[in-house]
Design a protein around this motif. Structure first.
Motif, PDB file in Angstrom:
ATOM      1  N   TYR A  86      12.601  56.240 -54.223  1.00 51.42           N
ATOM      2  CA  TYR A  86      12.103  55.137 -55.049  1.00 51.42           C
ATOM      3  C   TYR A  86      12.975  54.942 -56.293  1.00 51.42           C
ATOM      4  N   PHE A  87      13.246  56.044 -57.022  1.00 51.27           N
ATOM      5  CA  PHE A  87      14.035  55.917 -58.251  1.00 51.27           C
ATOM      6  C   PHE A  87      15.485  55.537 -57.955  1.00 51.27           C
ATOM      7  N   GLU A  88      16.010  55.957 -56.830  1.00 53.56           N
ATOM      8  CA  GLU A  88      17.364  55.546 -56.451  1.00 53.56           C
ATOM      9  C   GLU A  88      17.414  54.031 -56.275  1.00 53.56           C
ATOM     10  N   LEU A  89      16.471  53.498 -55.510  1.00 51.43           N
ATOM     11  CA  LEU A  89      16.434  52.050 -55.291  1.00 51.43           C
ATOM     12  C   LEU A  89      16.175  51.310 -56.604  1.00 51.43           C
ATOM     13  N   TRP A  90      15.256  51.830 -57.416  1.00 56.06           N
ATOM     14  CA  TRP A  90      14.942  51.177 -58.682  1.00 56.06           C
ATOM     15  C   TRP A  90      16.167  51.098 -59.595  1.00 56.06           C
ATOM     16  N   THR A  91      16.893  52.217 -59.757  1.00 50.17           N
ATOM     17  CA  THR A  91      18.055  52.211 -60.656  1.00 50.17           C
ATOM     18  C   THR A  91      19.170  51.332 -60.104  1.00 50.17           C
ATOM     19  N   GLN A  92      19.298  51.278 -58.784  1.00 52.04           N
ATOM     20  CA  GLN A  92      20.296  50.378 -58.200  1.00 52.04           C
ATOM     21  C   GLN A  92      19.958  48.930 -58.522  1.00 52.04           C
ATOM     22  N   LYS A  93      18.702  48.553 -58.293  1.00 47.87           N
ATOM     23  CA  LYS A  93      18.288  47.172 -58.552  1.00 47.87           C
ATOM     24  C   LYS A  93      18.377  46.835 -60.045  1.00 47.87           C
ATOM     25  N   GLU A  94      17.975  47.771 -60.870  1.00 48.19           N
ATOM     26  CA  GLU A  94      18.034  47.536 -62.316  1.00 48.19           C
ATOM     27  C   GLU A  94      19.486  47.337 -62.771  1.00 48.19           C
ATOM     28  N   ALA A  95      20.401  48.170 -62.259  1.00 47.65           N
ATOM     29  CA  ALA A  95      21.817  48.036 -62.617  1.00 47.65           C
ATOM     30  C   ALA A  95      22.363  46.684 -62.167  1.00 47.65           C
ATOM     31  N   ILE A  96      21.972  46.242 -60.977  1.00 47.27           N
ATOM     32  CA  ILE A  96      22.433  44.938 -60.470  1.00 47.27           C
ATOM     33  C   ILE A  96      21.869  43.806 -61.326  1.00 47.27           C
ATOM     34  N   GLY A  97      20.582  43.884 -61.635  1.00 49.21           N
ATOM     35  CA  GLY A  97      19.967  42.853 -62.471  1.00 49.21           C
ATOM     36  C   GLY A  97      20.620  42.758 -63.836  1.00 49.21           C
ATOM     37  N   LYS A  98      20.986  43.911 -64.397  1.00 47.26           N
ATOM     38  CA  LYS A  98      21.628  43.920 -65.705  1.00 47.26           C
ATOM     39  C   LYS A  98      23.069  43.420 -65.619  1.00 47.26           C
ATOM     40  N   ALA A  99      23.775  43.782 -64.542  1.00 51.36           N
ATOM     41  CA  ALA A  99      25.150  43.288 -64.360  1.00 51.36           C
ATOM     42  C   ALA A  99      25.152  41.780 -64.152  1.00 51.36           C
ATOM     43  N   ASN A 100      24.190  41.299 -63.377  1.00 48.08           N
ATOM     44  CA  ASN A 100      24.048  39.872 -63.120  1.00 48.08           C
ATOM     45  C   ASN A 100      23.773  39.117 -64.412  1.00 48.08           C
ATOM     46  N   GLY A 101      23.086  39.792 -65.337  1.00 50.17           N
ATOM     47  CA  GLY A 101      22.843  39.180 -66.640  1.00 50.17           C
ATOM     48  C   GLY A 101      21.449  38.621 -66.817  1.00 50.17           C
ATOM     49  N   LYS A 102      20.670  38.574 -65.741  1.00 49.51           N
ATOM     50  CA  LYS A 102      19.335  37.984 -65.836  1.00 49.51           C
ATOM     51  C   LYS A 102      18.228  39.021 -65.864  1.00 49.51           C
ATOM     52  N   GLY A 103      18.577  40.277 -65.651  1.00 53.36           N
ATOM     53  CA  GLY A 103      17.544  41.298 -65.546  1.00 53.36           C
ATOM     54  C   GLY A 103      16.837  41.178 -64.213  1.00 53.36           C
ATOM     55  N   LEU A 104      15.819  41.978 -64.003  1.00 54.53           N
ATOM     56  CA  LEU A 104      15.159  41.982 -62.692  1.00 54.53           C
ATOM     57  C   LEU A 104      14.166  40.862 -62.496  1.00 54.53           C
ATOM     58  N   GLY A 105      13.488  40.462 -63.541  1.00 57.13           N
ATOM     59  CA  GLY A 105      12.475  39.418 -63.463  1.00 57.13           C
ATOM     60  C   GLY A 105      12.338  38.699 -62.139  1.00 57.13           C
ATOM     61  N   ASP A 106      13.061  37.614 -61.957  1.00 51.57           N
ATOM     62  CA  ASP A 106      12.957  36.798 -60.749  1.00 51.57           C
ATOM     63  C   ASP A 106      13.940  37.221 -59.663  1.00 51.57           C
ATOM     64  N   LEU A 107      14.745  38.238 -59.926  1.00 49.93           N
ATOM     65  CA  LEU A 107      15.789  38.617 -58.971  1.00 49.93           C
ATOM     66  C   LEU A 107      15.361  39.666 -57.954  1.00 49.93           C
ATOM     67  N   LEU A 108      14.235  40.316 -58.169  1.00 49.34           N
ATOM     68  CA  LEU A 108      13.851  41.447 -57.312  1.00 49.34           C
ATOM     69  C   LEU A 108      13.954  41.127 -55.824  1.00 49.34           C
ATOM     70  N   GLU A 109      13.414  40.010 -55.421  1.00 48.13           N
ATOM     71  CA  GLU A 109      13.420  39.670 -53.997  1.00 48.13           C
ATOM     72  C   GLU A 109      14.769  39.154 -53.531  1.00 48.13           C
ATOM     73  N   ASP A 110      15.651  38.817 -54.460  1.00 52.84           N
ATOM     74  CA  ASP A 110      16.957  38.267 -54.097  1.00 52.84           C
ATOM     75  C   ASP A 110      18.032  39.355 -53.995  1.00 52.84           C
ATOM     76  N   ILE A 111      17.668  40.609 -54.207  1.00 51.95           N
ATOM     77  CA  ILE A 111      18.644  41.702 -54.147  1.00 51.95           C
ATOM     78  C   ILE A 111      18.490  42.441 -52.830  1.00 51.95           C
ATOM     79  N   THR A 112      19.563  42.446 -52.042  1.00 52.80           N
ATOM     80  CA  THR A 112      19.570  43.245 -50.818  1.00 52.80           C
ATOM     81  C   THR A 112      20.674  44.287 -50.944  1.00 52.80           C
ATOM     82  N   ILE A 113      20.325  45.534 -50.606  1.00 58.57           N
ATOM     83  CA  ILE A 113      21.255  46.654 -50.782  1.00 58.57           C
ATOM     84  C   ILE A 113      21.490  47.329 -49.438  1.00 58.57           C
TER      85      ILE A 113
END
Length: 198
Positions: free
Chosen positions: A140-167
């Motif tokens: 769980y924490f591995e997936l969470w930190t991956q998604k959080e890092a992507i959201g932060k790199a993208n610049g928008k944070g996770l907010g509306d991006l959670l469902e748009d991230i595929t790893i």
């Protein structure tokens, strides 16, 4: 090239909170003083000072922190070609800096969580895979930190991006852009990832 700086906070550092805050621009200090926990004030202050050190090494002036602005998504930035991101959790503060790539970094202390209560952050497939894993908490924490890092790199944070991230296999797609993921092995009790696009 991506530069990464990590600071492990020790109990003795807490005596320097006021001194660290006084090294920051007045507006930043004022914002950090509003943080409820002294741990958050220390981590946030230390993170900005690590950022300053990295930027000064890149040729920026000693007053570079006065150039840091916050965008509409709450992400700090400096005008120009430099990209940076900051994360902190528990005893650690991380700063990542790059000229070529957008970067995002996240760190979380691994602790027990009721994963089924966090399904709003997971797709049904992700939740099923996590719960089937031998170590669901770590997964769980591995997936969470991956998604959080992507959201932060993208610049928008996770907010509306959670469902748009595929790893898949340490790469991710978010808003049709490809991101690379690397684990930062900092401490066995923590998990941390960096996301970058080049």
């Amino acid at each position: 090239m991506i530069q990464i700086a990590v600071l492990k906070i020790k109990r003795s550092h807490f005596q320097y909170i006021d001194e660290l805050l006084n090294l920051l621009p007045a507006s930043t200090k004022k914002r950090f003083l509003k943080l409820d926990q002294k741990e958050d004030r220390l981590r946030s202050s230390a993170a900005r000072l690590i950022l300053k050190k990295l930027l000064v090494e890149e040729g920026y002036s000693d007053s570079v922190l006065e150039q840091v602005k916050i965008d509409k998504f709450g992400k700090p930035f400096i005008k120009g070609e430099i990209n940076f991101n900051i994360a902190h959790s528990g005893k650690y503060v991380i700063c990542a800096l790059s000229h070529k790539s957008k970067v995002g970094v996240d760190i979380e202390r691994i602790k027990k969580v009721k994963i089924d209560e966090f399904n709003i952050f997971l797709s049904k497939k992700e939740a099923t895979e996590i719960l089937k894993n031998k170590n669901p908490t770590y997964c769980y924490f591995e997936l969470w930190t991956q998604k959080e890092a992507i959201g932060k790199a993208n610049g928008k944070g996770l907010g509306d991006l959670l469902e748009d991230i595929t790893i898949k296999n340490k790469t991710a797609i978010c808003e049709k852009l490809k991101w690379h993921l690397e684990e930062l092995n900092i401490d066995k009790k923590y998990i941390s990832y960096i996301a970058f696009n080049k």
